[in-house]
Design an enzyme around this catalytic site. Structure first.
Site, PDB file in Angstrom:
ATOM      1  N   LYS A  73      -5.003  10.819  -8.871  1.00 21.42           N
ATOM      2  CA  LYS A  73      -4.612  10.926  -7.122  1.00 21.42           C
ATOM      3  C   LYS A  73      -4.584  12.469  -6.978  1.00 21.42           C
ATOM      4  O   LYS A  73      -3.632  13.147  -7.325  1.00 21.42           O
ATOM      5  CB  LYS A  73      -3.160  10.374  -6.767  1.00 21.42           C
ATOM      6  CG  LYS A  73      -3.190  10.855  -5.137  1.00 21.42           C
ATOM      7  CD  LYS A  73      -2.713   9.434  -4.306  1.00 21.42           C
ATOM      8  CE  LYS A  73      -2.699   9.642  -3.154  1.00 21.42           C
ATOM      9  NZ  LYS A  73      -3.008   8.086  -2.576  1.00 21.42           N
TER      10      LYS A  73
ATOM     11  N   HIS B 125       0.877  -1.121  -0.319  1.00 18.72           N
ATOM     12  CA  HIS B 125       0.427  -0.659  -0.047  1.00 18.72           C
ATOM     13  C   HIS B 125       0.594   1.214   0.268  1.00 18.72           C
ATOM     14  O   HIS B 125       0.414   1.501  -1.113  1.00 18.72           O
ATOM     15  CB  HIS B 125      -0.793   0.120   1.922  1.00 18.72           C
ATOM     16  CG  HIS B 125      -1.957   0.890   1.237  1.00 18.72           C
ATOM     17  ND1 HIS B 125      -3.367   1.190   0.439  1.00 18.72           N
ATOM     18  CD2 HIS B 125      -1.783   2.350   1.681  1.00 18.72           C
ATOM     19  CE1 HIS B 125      -3.939   2.343   1.014  1.00 18.72           C
ATOM     20  NE2 HIS B 125      -2.900   2.868   1.467  1.00 18.72           N
TER      21      HIS B 125
ATOM     22  N   HIS C 278       3.082   5.851  -1.972  1.00 11.90           N
ATOM     23  CA  HIS C 278       3.788   7.179  -1.359  1.00 11.90           C
ATOM     24  C   HIS C 278       5.396   6.931  -1.096  1.00 11.90           C
ATOM     25  O   HIS C 278       6.272   7.818  -0.383  1.00 11.90           O
ATOM     26  CB  HIS C 278       3.596   7.695   0.089  1.00 11.90           C
ATOM     27  CG  HIS C 278       2.081   7.898   0.558  1.00 11.90           C
ATOM     28  ND1 HIS C 278       1.694   8.939   0.268  1.00 11.90           N
ATOM     29  CD2 HIS C 278       1.139   6.837   0.350  1.00 11.90           C
ATOM     30  CE1 HIS C 278       0.270   9.042   0.359  1.00 11.90           C
ATOM     31  NE2 HIS C 278      -0.505   7.494   1.219  1.00 11.90           N
TER      32      HIS C 278
END
Length: 289
Positions: free
Chosen positions: A223, A161, A177
């Site tokens: 995003k 994730h 990220h």
């Protein structure tokens, strides 16, 4: 959980020690060059169209030779192709991939960043002093699979994730990220950088910043806002988020720290005994000429 406007002194001190020990961090302007271009616009929740304020990629240059010559980065890159992006689709983990996970943990554990992290967590009684047991703890936090989509099988883990990124029902990007994954996906044409995000017209970021808020599309999805450390080593990110995860039992923990010249909010969500997501938010930086 309300955010307190108080910098956490103890974690600030620990994280600055880790920052100083992060010798694998790449140098902006030398080892990599980023091109910030335009400021990203507003994207409505659930919308997958964004005006492109950046014609060129975010990364104009990355010294891949250097990147791949650093053991922790090399093992990290090996892990990026091990996951099925869509939630709800069970992950199949091969013996080879399990081995890659362990090699990555072995590699980061050789670094001063992770040795310092381990010592701190042992002192805080959050981690076993035996390095083998600590590696198992790290493995469970980052690599243990769990159900993110209730209808599917074990479709996710913290590492996937946070560092690799996932898509939810093919209409929302979750996670992603990490700057190395961003760069590699951008190079392959999967990521399209749309521009930087800055807080209320303050603090236009600059090319040397080690934390950025970005807008981008990935695999056709947008995003609206994602933030990442830039240039730091994978062990540095694993260290920070592992410490925050273990020092709290809350479902969502947010701490404010000042690392180097950056005032950051570091956010960690838990999924049982594993990380659900974690990311940095830049609150301010005094790295301005």
């Amino acid at each position: 959980m309300a955010r307190s406007n108080k910098v956490d002194r103890e974690l600030t001190e620990v994280f600055n020690q880790l920052w100083a020990l992060d010798t694998n961090r790449l140098k902006p302007g030398t080892d990599y060059i980023i091109s910030l271009q335009g400021k990203a616009g507003y994207v409505a929740q659930g919308s997958n169209s964004a005006r492109d304020r950046a014609n060129a990629p975010l990364f104009s240059y990355v010294n891949e030779g250097k990147l791949k010559s650093i053991e922790t980065f090399a093992h990290f890159i090996n892990l990026l192709d091990n996951y099925e992006a869509s939630t709800g689709v069970s992950e199949t983990v091969t013996a080879e991939e399990l081995k890659e996970n362990r090699l990555f943990i072995d590699a980061i554990m050789k670094t001063d960043v992770m040795k310092c992290t381990h010592n701190y967590l042992v002192r805080k009684r959050q981690s076993p002093s035996d390095p083998g047991q600590f590696k198992k703890q790290l493995y469970d936090i980052w690599f243990k699979l769990y159900h993110r989509d209730r209808n599917g099988g074990e479709d996710s883990c913290g590492f996937e994730h946070v560092f690799v990124g996932e898509t939810k029902f093919n209409h929302e990007i979750m996670g992603l990220h990490n700057w190395v994954q961003f760069y590699l996906q951008e190079k392959q044409g999967h990521v399209d950088y749309k521009g930087y995000k800055a807080r209320q017209n303050k603090d236009t970021p600059d090319e040397d910043d080690h934390v950025l808020s970005l807008q981008f599309s990935w695999k056709g999805l947008v995003k609206p806002l994602g933030s990442s450390f830039i240039g730091v080593s994978p062990e540095f990110e694993v260290a920070l988020f592992t410490i925050i995860f273990l020092m709290s039992t809350e479902k969502m923990t947010s701490v404010e720290v000042k690392v180097d010249e950056y005032v950051l909010e570091l956010v960690v969500y838990r999924h049982g005994r594993s990380i659900a997501t974690s990311y940095p938010k830049l609150l301010s930086s005094n790295n301005r000429d």
